[in-house]
Design an enzyme around this catalytic site. Structure first.
Site, short mmCIF file in Angstrom:
data_model
loop_
_atom_site.label_atom_id
_atom_site.label_comp_id
_atom_site.label_asym_id
_atom_site.label_seq_id
_atom_site.Cartn_x
_atom_site.Cartn_y
_atom_site.Cartn_z
N ASP A 31 41.96 37.53 45.85
CA ASP A 31 42.05 36.23 45.20
C ASP A 31 40.63 35.66 45.15
O ASP A 31 39.72 36.18 45.80
CB ASP A 31 42.98 35.29 45.97
CG ASP A 31 43.68 34.29 45.05
OD1 ASP A 31 44.90 34.43 44.83
OD2 ASP A 31 42.99 33.39 44.54
N ASP A 68 36.74 38.74 42.36
CA ASP A 68 36.99 38.35 40.97
C ASP A 68 37.21 39.64 40.19
O ASP A 68 36.30 40.48 40.09
CB ASP A 68 35.77 37.60 40.44
CG ASP A 68 35.90 37.18 38.98
OD1 ASP A 68 36.87 37.60 38.31
OD2 ASP A 68 35.03 36.43 38.50
N VAL A 69 38.40 39.83 39.63
CA VAL A 69 38.73 41.09 38.97
C VAL A 69 37.90 41.33 37.72
O VAL A 69 37.88 42.45 37.19
CB VAL A 69 40.23 41.19 38.64
CG1 VAL A 69 41.08 41.14 39.90
CG2 VAL A 69 40.65 40.12 37.63
N ASN A 129 48.09 41.36 38.57
CA ASN A 129 48.63 40.02 38.34
C ASN A 129 47.58 38.99 37.94
O ASN A 129 47.92 37.98 37.32
CB ASN A 129 49.34 39.56 39.62
CG ASN A 129 49.71 38.09 39.59
OD1 ASN A 129 50.57 37.67 38.82
ND2 ASN A 129 49.03 37.30 40.41
N TYR A 185 44.17 33.58 25.24
CA TYR A 185 45.21 34.02 26.17
C TYR A 185 46.17 34.99 25.49
O TYR A 185 46.47 36.06 26.02
CB TYR A 185 45.96 32.80 26.70
CG TYR A 185 47.03 33.12 27.71
CD1 TYR A 185 46.70 33.40 29.03
CD2 TYR A 185 48.38 33.12 27.35
CE1 TYR A 185 47.69 33.68 29.97
CE2 TYR A 185 49.36 33.40 28.28
CZ TYR A 185 49.01 33.68 29.59
OH TYR A 185 49.99 33.96 30.51
N LYS A 228 46.86 38.98 26.32
CA LYS A 228 48.17 39.44 26.76
C LYS A 228 48.76 40.48 25.80
O LYS A 228 49.53 41.36 26.22
CB LYS A 228 49.11 38.25 26.95
CG LYS A 228 48.69 37.32 28.10
CD LYS A 228 48.59 38.06 29.43
CE LYS A 228 48.35 37.12 30.59
NZ LYS A 228 48.30 37.83 31.89
#
Length: 263
Positions: A44, A66-67, A93, A159, A163
């Site tokens: 996270d 941080d992904v 996620n 966004y 997605k």
């Protein structure tokens, strides 16, 4: 599989990484899988949420990462290897809501950050996870997409684009990794109760110059069941997909959304 086998029980000591696992949907997934016997490591970006998670689950691994950062993700997987000794499941996620606004209003840096976290972050985690999953003899990847990955979403272009990209990533990896006994699916939550959705509705209400209550009703009127879903609903679907009951499900985009009809 014998008739007496509980196909919904998780394999013993299942090793799972949940990104953005300290709050919201990620926390619900982490809590449920831990309760069902999985060994879980999370990452996270929030120190406060990480501290709260560590307080609740002292035996679980937790990394600040941080992904969207290759360096962070590389370090994360080194810590996963150390804490779990391998990996059976990746839950991709992590995501951000991104900006609300017309395409001419959205700043390029906000577009880029949304794509970096919501899409590139899933690629980076898969990049490092797949060798570990192959070493384990197979496993599962669950990518979090959104109902916005099925519909166009006015004023939420970054966004939605990210997605939609997650669906393409999921279907491509399912084909690529199936021969290695790695299943890859996407979950598409709809309107999920919680502070992120509250913020999204509030921003859209401001954009459209209507009240929060009116905008919330507009959202719910586009859901067949006329209600929001919860983080626990999403977590239950994840648990199903990584259990033996989901052993032949791959390449799917599964809505957990009360049937969103439009956005």
């Amino acid at each position: 599989m014998s008739e007496s086998t509980d196909v919904f029980a998780l394999p013993e000591r299942l090793r799972v990484l949940v990104t953005a696992g300290a709050s919201g949907i990620g926390r619900a997934i982490s809590d449920l899988l831990i309760a069902r016997g999985a060994r879980v490591h999370i990452c996270d970006v929030s120190d406060d949420f990480l501290a709260e998670f560590r307080g609740a689950h002292g035996d679980a691994g937790a990394t600040k990462a941080d992904v969207a950062s290759d360096d962070d993700v590389s370090r994360l997987f080194a810590e996963v290897e150390k804490s779990l000794g391998g990996l059976d499941v990746l839950i991709n996620n992590a995501g951000v809501a991104g900006p609300t606004g017309g395409v001419e209003e959205i700043r390029p840096e906000d577009w880029q950050r949304t794509i970096d976290v919501c899409l590139t972050g899933q690629f980076l985690c898969a990049h490092y996870a797949v060798p570990m999953l192959k070493s384990a003899g197979g496993g599962a990847i669950v990518n979090l997409s959104s109902a916005a990955g099925r519909f166009g979403y006015a004023f939420r272009t970054p966004y939605s684009a990210a997605k939609w990209g997650v669906i393409g990533l999921t279907q491509s990896l399912a084909k690529e990794l199936g021969p290695a006994n790695i299943r890859v699916n996407a979950i598409l939550p709809g309107i999920v109760e919680g502070p992120r959705m509250t913020g999204v509705i509030a921003a859209r209400a401001k954009q459209m110059n209507v009240t929060y209550e009116a905008m919330e009703k507009t959202y719910l009127d586009r859901v067949s069941l006329r209600r929001m879903v919860t983080a626990d609903d999403v977590a239950a679907t994840v648990a199903y997909l990584v259990s033996p009951a989901g052993r032949n499900i791959s390449g799917q985009a599964i809505g957990v959304d009360g049937n969103v009809e439009a956005l």
